[in-house]
Design a protein around this motif. Sequence first.
Motif, PDB file in Angstrom:
ATOM      1  N   VAL A   1       0.837  -1.205   0.000  1.00 23.81           N
ATOM      2  CA  VAL A   1       0.000   0.000   0.000  1.00 23.81           C
ATOM      3  C   VAL A   1       0.870   1.252   0.000  1.00 23.81           C
ATOM      4  CG1 VAL A   1      -1.688   1.327   1.332  1.00 23.81           C
ATOM      5  CG2 VAL A   1      -1.968  -1.148   1.075  1.00 23.81           C
ATOM      6  N   LEU A   2       1.897   1.284   0.844  1.00 25.93           N
ATOM      7  CA  LEU A   2       2.770   2.458   0.883  1.00 25.93           C
ATOM      8  C   LEU A   2       3.452   2.676  -0.470  1.00 25.93           C
ATOM      9  CD1 LEU A   2       4.384   2.019   4.426  1.00 25.93           C
ATOM     10  CD2 LEU A   2       2.514   3.558   3.769  1.00 25.93           C
ATOM     11  N   HIS A   3       3.845   1.592  -1.108  1.00 26.29           N
ATOM     12  CA  HIS A   3       4.492   1.656  -2.420  1.00 26.29           C
ATOM     13  C   HIS A   3       3.584   2.300  -3.461  1.00 26.29           C
ATOM     14  CE1 HIS A   3       5.730  -0.141  -6.346  1.00 26.29           C
ATOM     15  NE2 HIS A   3       6.937   0.151  -5.889  1.00 26.29           N
ATOM     16  N   SER A   4       2.286   2.149  -3.303  1.00 20.05           N
ATOM     17  CA  SER A   4       1.343   2.725  -4.276  1.00 20.05           C
ATOM     18  C   SER A   4       1.358   4.251  -4.250  1.00 20.05           C
ATOM     19  CB  SER A   4      -0.077   2.208  -4.021  1.00 20.05           C
ATOM     20  OG  SER A   4      -0.627   2.794  -2.845  1.00 20.05           O
ATOM     21  N   GLY A   5       1.862   4.845  -3.178  1.00 15.44           N
ATOM     22  CA  GLY A   5       1.892   6.298  -3.078  1.00 15.44           C
ATOM     23  C   GLY A   5       3.225   6.917  -3.419  1.00 15.44           C
TER      24      GLY A   5
ATOM     25  N   LEU B   1      -5.761   1.173   6.368  1.00 13.43           N
ATOM     26  CA  LEU B   1      -6.528   2.388   6.093  1.00 13.43           C
ATOM     27  C   LEU B   1      -5.631   3.626   6.178  1.00 13.43           C
ATOM     28  CD1 LEU B   1      -9.210   3.805   5.536  1.00 13.43           C
ATOM     29  CD2 LEU B   1      -9.627   3.780   8.007  1.00 13.43           C
ATOM     30  N   GLU B   2      -4.831   3.716   7.233  1.00 12.58           N
ATOM     31  CA  GLU B   2      -3.919   4.845   7.392  1.00 12.58           C
ATOM     32  C   GLU B   2      -2.863   4.860   6.286  1.00 12.58           C
ATOM     33  OE1 GLU B   2      -2.431   4.947  11.444  1.00 12.58           O
ATOM     34  OE2 GLU B   2      -4.459   4.608  12.196  1.00 12.58           O
ATOM     35  N   ALA B   3      -2.363   3.686   5.932  1.00 11.80           N
ATOM     36  CA  ALA B   3      -1.365   3.600   4.860  1.00 11.80           C
ATOM     37  C   ALA B   3      -1.981   4.060   3.538  1.00 11.80           C
ATOM     38  CB  ALA B   3      -0.824   2.183   4.745  1.00 11.80           C
ATOM     39  N   ARG B   4      -3.217   3.658   3.258  1.00  9.13           N
ATOM     40  CA  ARG B   4      -3.879   4.097   2.028  1.00  9.13           C
ATOM     41  C   ARG B   4      -4.029   5.611   1.999  1.00  9.13           C
ATOM     42  NH1 ARG B   4      -7.272  -0.389   3.115  1.00  9.13           N
ATOM     43  NH2 ARG B   4      -6.653  -2.104   1.785  1.00  9.13           N
ATOM     44  N   ASN B   5      -4.434   6.186   3.127  1.00  9.99           N
ATOM     45  CA  ASN B   5      -4.600   7.637   3.196  1.00  9.99           C
ATOM     46  C   ASN B   5      -3.270   8.354   2.978  1.00  9.99           C
ATOM     47  OD1 ASN B   5      -7.357   7.478   3.656  1.00  9.99           O
ATOM     48  ND2 ASN B   5      -7.153   7.515   5.868  1.00  9.99           N
ATOM     49  N   ASP B   6      -2.224   7.881   3.634  1.00 12.54           N
ATOM     50  CA  ASP B   6      -0.911   8.511   3.488  1.00 12.54           C
ATOM     51  C   ASP B   6      -0.353   8.308   2.085  1.00 12.54           C
ATOM     52  OD1 ASP B   6      -0.953   9.571   6.050  1.00 12.54           O
ATOM     53  OD2 ASP B   6       0.120   7.874   6.929  1.00 12.54           O
ATOM     54  N   ALA B   7      -0.513   7.121   1.538  1.00 15.82           N
ATOM     55  CA  ALA B   7      -0.030   6.851   0.186  1.00 15.82           C
ATOM     56  C   ALA B   7      -0.742   7.751  -0.817  1.00 15.82           C
ATOM     57  CB  ALA B   7      -0.230   5.380  -0.178  1.00 15.82           C
ATOM     58  N   TYR B   8      -2.026   7.937  -0.624  1.00 18.48           N
ATOM     59  CA  TYR B   8      -2.766   8.836  -1.511  1.00 18.48           C
ATOM     60  C   TYR B   8      -2.219  10.258  -1.413  1.00 18.48           C
ATOM     61  CZ  TYR B   8      -6.536  11.526  -3.551  1.00 18.48           C
ATOM     62  OH  TYR B   8      -7.252  12.404  -4.316  1.00 18.48           O
ATOM     63  N   ALA B   9      -1.990  10.716  -0.191  1.00 16.77           N
ATOM     64  CA  ALA B   9      -1.454  12.078   0.007  1.00 16.77           C
ATOM     65  C   ALA B   9      -0.057  12.205  -0.605  1.00 16.77           C
ATOM     66  CB  ALA B   9      -1.425  12.411   1.496  1.00 16.77           C
ATOM     67  N   TRP B  10       0.780  11.195  -0.460  1.00 17.92           N
ATOM     68  CA  TRP B  10       2.123  11.243  -1.021  1.00 17.92           C
ATOM     69  C   TRP B  10       2.073  11.285  -2.542  1.00 17.92           C
ATOM     70  CZ3 TRP B  10       4.008   6.493   2.204  1.00 17.92           C
ATOM     71  CH2 TRP B  10       4.217   6.878   3.525  1.00 17.92           C
ATOM     72  N   GLY B  11       1.108  10.590  -3.118  1.00 19.06           N
ATOM     73  CA  GLY B  11       1.033  10.493  -4.566  1.00 19.06           C
ATOM     74  C   GLY B  11       0.428  11.715  -5.233  1.00 19.06           C
ATOM     75  N   ASN B  12      -0.132  12.602  -4.434  1.00 23.26           N
ATOM     76  CA  ASN B  12      -0.778  13.809  -5.009  1.00 23.26           C
ATOM     77  C   ASN B  12      -0.030  15.077  -4.667  1.00 23.26           C
ATOM     78  OD1 ASN B  12      -3.058  12.703  -6.378  1.00 23.26           O
ATOM     79  ND2 ASN B  12      -3.830  12.120  -4.384  1.00 23.26           N
TER      80      ASN B  12
END
Length: 127
Positions: A72-76, A116-127
């Motif tokens: 998940v973290l890698h996705s961001g 859930l937290e990792a998804r939120n952070d990964a999304y923020a990192w990716g944007n």
Amino acid sequence: MTAKRAWAEIIGPCYSETSLVRRFGWTLHGLREAVAALEVLELVTEDDVRLYPAFQFDDGRPVPHLADVLTVLHSGVESPWTWAQWLNTPLVTDVGGELPRNIDRLRAGALGELLLEARNDAYAWGN
């Protein structure tokens, strides 16, 4: 404090490729496969030294479900140093108290919350 020292404090002790293989009985091929599959977190220094943070291992094996979190973290962001910081930095509450590190929360079985937290952070990192 130098940047290298700051990272050392965040990450903590690490194994070299040789020390990890020797200490835990892994093969080099098996270690490289685990890294490629995001089952093991590998950090590469600016002088191309491969390091493996000790916090991710229990009895020579990766903490259960670490691969799920790393995926998940890698996705961001494709930055293992960022992932290591996310996993091993103590969190601070609004009143200055300290919460468990994410890696300790993973050990304690909080996989759903962490994903859930990792998804939120990964999304923020990716944007």
